[in-house]
Scaffold this active site. Structure first.
Site, PDB file in Angstrom:
ATOM      1  N   VAL A   2      35.830  36.221  52.324  1.00  0.00           N
ATOM      2  CA  VAL A   2      35.366  34.963  51.749  1.00  0.00           C
ATOM      3  C   VAL A   2      36.572  34.246  51.133  1.00  0.00           C
ATOM      4  O   VAL A   2      36.856  34.375  49.951  1.00  0.00           O
ATOM      5  CB  VAL A   2      34.268  35.202  50.699  1.00  0.00           C
ATOM      6  CG1 VAL A   2      33.644  33.882  50.271  1.00  0.00           C
ATOM      7  CG2 VAL A   2      33.201  36.130  51.240  1.00  0.00           C
ATOM      8  N   GLY A   3      37.294  33.518  51.984  1.00  0.00           N
ATOM      9  CA  GLY A   3      38.505  32.860  51.506  1.00  0.00           C
ATOM     10  C   GLY A   3      39.566  33.888  51.182  1.00  0.00           C
ATOM     11  O   GLY A   3      40.005  34.664  52.031  1.00  0.00           O
TER      12      GLY A   3
ATOM     13  N   TYR B 166      35.508  41.566  50.816  1.00  0.00           N
ATOM     14  CA  TYR B 166      34.527  42.495  50.258  1.00  0.00           C
ATOM     15  C   TYR B 166      34.037  43.415  51.364  1.00  0.00           C
ATOM     16  O   TYR B 166      33.699  42.969  52.467  1.00  0.00           O
ATOM     17  CB  TYR B 166      33.324  41.747  49.687  1.00  0.00           C
ATOM     18  CG  TYR B 166      33.621  40.870  48.496  1.00  0.00           C
ATOM     19  CD1 TYR B 166      33.679  41.400  47.210  1.00  0.00           C
ATOM     20  CD2 TYR B 166      33.820  39.503  48.652  1.00  0.00           C
ATOM     21  CE1 TYR B 166      33.932  40.594  46.115  1.00  0.00           C
ATOM     22  CE2 TYR B 166      34.082  38.683  47.564  1.00  0.00           C
ATOM     23  CZ  TYR B 166      34.141  39.241  46.295  1.00  0.00           C
ATOM     24  OH  TYR B 166      34.397  38.435  45.211  1.00  0.00           O
TER      25      TYR B 166
ATOM     26  N   ASP C 173      29.142  33.059  46.421  1.00  0.00           N
ATOM     27  CA  ASP C 173      29.628  33.125  47.805  1.00  0.00           C
ATOM     28  C   ASP C 173      28.530  33.216  48.849  1.00  0.00           C
ATOM     29  O   ASP C 173      28.625  32.606  49.913  1.00  0.00           O
ATOM     30  CB  ASP C 173      30.590  34.313  47.961  1.00  0.00           C
ATOM     31  CG  ASP C 173      31.901  34.093  47.232  1.00  0.00           C
ATOM     32  OD1 ASP C 173      32.378  32.942  47.214  1.00  0.00           O
ATOM     33  OD2 ASP C 173      32.443  35.063  46.677  1.00  0.00           O
ATOM     34  N   ALA C 174      27.483  34.010  48.589  1.00  0.00           N
ATOM     35  CA  ALA C 174      26.451  34.180  49.615  1.00  0.00           C
ATOM     36  C   ALA C 174      25.711  32.879  49.869  1.00  0.00           C
ATOM     37  O   ALA C 174      25.429  32.520  51.011  1.00  0.00           O
ATOM     38  CB  ALA C 174      25.474  35.289  49.207  1.00  0.00           C
TER      39      ALA C 174
ATOM     40  N   TYR D 238      39.297  36.475  49.033  1.00  0.00           N
ATOM     41  CA  TYR D 238      38.808  37.827  48.746  1.00  0.00           C
ATOM     42  C   TYR D 238      38.163  38.463  49.972  1.00  0.00           C
ATOM     43  O   TYR D 238      37.480  37.799  50.761  1.00  0.00           O
ATOM     44  CB  TYR D 238      37.778  37.804  47.614  1.00  0.00           C
ATOM     45  CG  TYR D 238      38.358  38.232  46.286  1.00  0.00           C
ATOM     46  CD1 TYR D 238      38.604  39.573  46.024  1.00  0.00           C
ATOM     47  CD2 TYR D 238      38.683  37.309  45.301  1.00  0.00           C
ATOM     48  CE1 TYR D 238      39.148  39.986  44.818  1.00  0.00           C
ATOM     49  CE2 TYR D 238      39.229  37.699  44.092  1.00  0.00           C
ATOM     50  CZ  TYR D 238      39.458  39.037  43.854  1.00  0.00           C
ATOM     51  OH  TYR D 238      39.997  39.436  42.664  1.00  0.00           O
TER      52      TYR D 238
ATOM     53  N   HIS E 138      38.110  41.429  36.051  1.00  0.00           N
ATOM     54  CA  HIS E 138      39.396  41.601  36.723  1.00  0.00           C
ATOM     55  C   HIS E 138      40.487  40.892  35.923  1.00  0.00           C
ATOM     56  O   HIS E 138      40.554  39.663  35.902  1.00  0.00           O
ATOM     57  CB  HIS E 138      39.340  41.053  38.143  1.00  0.00           C
ATOM     58  CG  HIS E 138      40.514  41.470  38.979  1.00  0.00           C
ATOM     59  ND1 HIS E 138      40.556  41.293  40.344  1.00  0.00           N
ATOM     60  CD2 HIS E 138      41.697  42.062  38.656  1.00  0.00           C
ATOM     61  CE1 HIS E 138      41.705  41.750  40.812  1.00  0.00           C
ATOM     62  NE2 HIS E 138      42.413  42.202  39.799  1.00  0.00           N
TER      63      HIS E 138
END
Length: 712
Positions: A439-440, A444, A354-355, A442, A662
């Site tokens: 991020v979409g 955080y 993601d980053a 999710y 998860h």
């Protein structure tokens, strides 16, 4: 290709609006878009604290680029050869190219700032450019083309264009309509492809997956399973459509999560509003927008396009002398790795970094006062560059606040001394720097929490929506022996796909200075007692091993082979002769179980170990590499560490990866309760004794007159 119909254009516009809601970094009415002549103040809970970004100036060598500096970079690049003036080149990220570390360490307030430079990741005619612009001289001083595999961070324009291209495809639209979905309800969401070989080689591609927003804003819970389109971003054309047949679309009922439209009863007693009262106001100060002073701590904090939040030059005051002592030069979330565990054609590529692929900063929505952050929080904005080089303000992206949750800093009550009434206890009050990014699907939340005893706690909390898979089944009894391999059934027609989260932190620890640190592995080794020597049969003995090279410091955690891990300065000794140090204390963790030759794991190789230590190199900042999108894994932390450079008594960087597996369950639907993981950086012989032994307790007279409500 035929022109899109009015219905298709309506669908495109609706999908665009939903993308705006999902990714927060496009211009909105409150986003603070700035042109060269515009003036915009950030929105915040307290109007008195608003900052006029159009005239803001840097005050510290590590301050982020200002609006004026971003605009100046844009002006300089307009004349640069790759095509910024003609529009053939786009900016994918822009951030401060930080000065040399030695210059920053020597700098004192009042001194002239070191030369201000900007690092720009750009794309021009399919070529990646890493450009450095000197703001003082007004020229481009470096332009490296394709330094590694991969492409720069995606922009919002990329996502919108990919959706547009897919929605212009007659074949794709027919597949959608055949499933009974109105184009006006369609959400076309580009997903990142990773790198698996020939399909991705030599071209930027995005895969467009579809959802329906009919009767719900929570379109993530209503996937149109079995269909996606692959878009060539260089040629702007659909190169592949995969249609595996129709799968029932999950129902909209029960997917709503907004408070103001909830109609489901909550079967619990009401919890009264709660707030921490500070009669004398907060105890921390923020100087020049980024320098934080609290109790015995001083540190620099800023928003960042890629990392989201960066903490720099963290110093703590010595408890004996009052001397400010260096602890950490720079700390930030370096990369996230989220691989999904479904190898099928429609899901195999879903393994996100993601980053490096989208950036944590632009995806950070404004924090919600009183819910994300308490009443007395102080807010800091982010300032970023759009693809055309104009500045945009991301308001209220970081908050600072003091936390007290009834925890105890230290205590002792003496019971063995007759007639002595000794009951000593001190409250634990901490300072938190927080950033949340969406991020979409999710969300955080990143917390950097500072304690007066010198400890720094880093926490990552995950919430938001699952990425789910449609299925024909409505009950586990229907599955029989066909239980879905990718995850459990969490609602009717909804599979929660099993996945992992790994977050790797860059921790440039400078214990009492940058040049003389070592990494020490403190091993607890079981010893067998010789027969007849003691009633005991075994005990544990501490042995210390100094890591000589980087490979010595590739650490896999094990409960059955326990170590402590210390970063020490062997040249700074306590009065007892112990080297000053900090230890990294892991919290609950998970490890990646993917094979090392699996393409996602090659790119996410920084999750192969939980702790790494490398020799400081200013170019080695992001664990997945400089260019991450569709990268081959040739510029990762694993590659750097395998060079096996000397790290003893040197300037070193510690990397810590926290993670969790998860396996979704019904309680994760339709929005997940928060799950968190953390680690700590704790003093180890850094102070001469407990540094908070003299801290005063709190007495009743110190607080406002508040009494518990007495029920009749």
């Amino acid at each position: 290709m035929a022109e899109p119909s009015l219905a298709r254009l309506s669908a495109l516009f609706f999908g665009f609006l939903l993308l705006l809601a999902t990714y927060s970094w496009v211009p909105r009415l409150h986003s603070g878009l700035l042109s060269g002549t515009g003036v915009q103040k950030t929105l915040g809970p307290d109007p008195k604290l608003r900052v006029d970004h159009s005239s803001a100036k840097p005050h510290h060598p590590l301050d982020p680029l200002t609006v004026q500096e971003i605009e100046r970079v844009r002006t300089i690049l307009l004349d640069h050869e790759p095509g910024f003036g003609s529009g053939s080149a786009t900016i994918h990220s822009m951030a401060l190219d930080e000065p040399d570390k030695t210059l920053v360490v020597k700098w004192k307030k009042g001194n002239r700032l070191p030369s201000r430079r900007a690092e720009v990741l750009a794309l021009s005619v399919g070529q990646s450019h890493v450009i450095v612009v000197d703001l003082d001289s007004g020229r481009v001083v470096s332009d490296v083309v394709n330094p590694t595999s991969g492409y720069p961070i995606l922009t919002m324009d990329d996502l919108i264009v990919a959706s547009q291209v897919a929605l212009k495809s007659i074949e794709f639209n027919r597949s959608v309509e055949a499933r009974g979905v109105k184009l006006s309800d369609l959400v076309a969401l580009p997903t990142f492809t990773g790198w698996f070989g020939p399909e991705e080689e030599g071209r930027r591609i995005l895969k467009v997956q579809c959802f329906t927003s009919q009767d719900t804003p929570n379109y993530f819970m209503r996937p149109i399973e079995g269909l996606y389109a692959t878009v060539d971003m260089d040629k702007l054309e659909v190169i592949k459509i995969v249609d595996k047949g129709m799968v029932p679309i999950p129902k909209a009922a029960g997917t709503e999560y907004r408070y103001n439209v909830q109609n489901k009863p909550v079967h619990m007693d009401r919890i009264n509003p709660i707030s921490i009262e500070q009669p004398e106001g907060p105890s921390f100060l923020v100087e020049d927008g980024h320098l934080v002073k609290w109790a015995n701590w001083v540190f620099h904090v800023k928003a960042d396009h890629r990392a989201g939040i960066i903490i720099s030059q963290a110093t703590v005051r010595d408890s004996e002398t009052g001397e400010p002592r260096s602890v950490m030069y720079k700390g930030f979330p370096s990369e996230l790795f989220v691989p999904y565990m479904d190898p099928g054609e429609l899901w195999y590529y879903k393994s996100y970094l993601d980053a490096g692929e989208i950036g944590l900063g632009p995806a950070a929505m404004p924090l919600v006062p009183l819910n994300d952050c308490p009443r007395n929080a102080y807010y800091i904005d982010g300032v970023f560059a759009l693809p055309d080089g104009k500045a945009i303000v991301q308001p209220n992206m970081i908050c600072l606040f003091e936390r007290y949750a009834g925890d105890v800093s230290w205590r002792h009550s003496e019971i063995l001394i007759p007639n002595a009434d000794i009951r000593e206890s001190r409250p634990k009050v901490t300072l938190v720097a927080r950033m949340a990014t969406s991020v979409g699907n999710y969300d955080y939340t990143f917390d950097w929490e500072f304690q007066t005893d010198g400890l720094i706690r880093v926490t990552v909390a995950a919430s938001g929506m699952l990425m789910v898979k449609g299925t024909p089944y409505e009950n586990v009894d229907d599955l029989g022996d066909k239980e879905d391999d990718s995850g459990p059934l969490i609602s009717e027609n909804v599979i929660g796909v099993v996945h992992d989260h790994f977050i790797t932190f860059h921790l440039d620890m400078d214990i009492d200075g940058p040049m003389n640190n070592s990494f020490v592995k403190v091993h607890l080794e079981k010893q067998r007692v010789q027969s007849g020597k003691s009633p005991r049969k075994s005990y544990l003995k501490v042995k210390k091993y100094v890591a000589k090279t980087e490979k010595d410091a590739q650490i896999k955690l094990s409960l059955y082979d326990p170590y402590e891990f210390h970063i020490v300065n062997p040249n700074r000794k306590s009065r007892l002769g112990n080297p000053a140090g900090y230890r990294i204390i892991p919290g609950g963790n998970a490890v990646s179980l993917l094979d090392h030759d699996d393409p996602p794991q090659i790119r996410g190789a920084f999750s192969n170990n939980q702790i790494w230590v490398t020799r400081y190199n200013r170019s080695e900042q992001f664990a997945g590499g400089v260019l991450v999108y569709q990268s081959h894994g040739d510029d990762t932390l694993q590659v750097w560490s395998d060079r096996d450079r000397s790290i003893e008594n040197n300037d070193i960087v510690v990397w810590y990866t926290l993670g969790f597996h998860h396996i979704p369950c019904q309680e994760d639907y339709p929005v997940m309760p928060t799950v968190a993981a953390s680690f700590e950086l704790k003093p180890a012989n850094f102070f001469e004794s407990n540094p908070v032994i003299g801290v005063a307790p709190i007495f009743e007279k110190d607080l406002p007159v508040c009494r518990p409500f007495a029920s009749s």
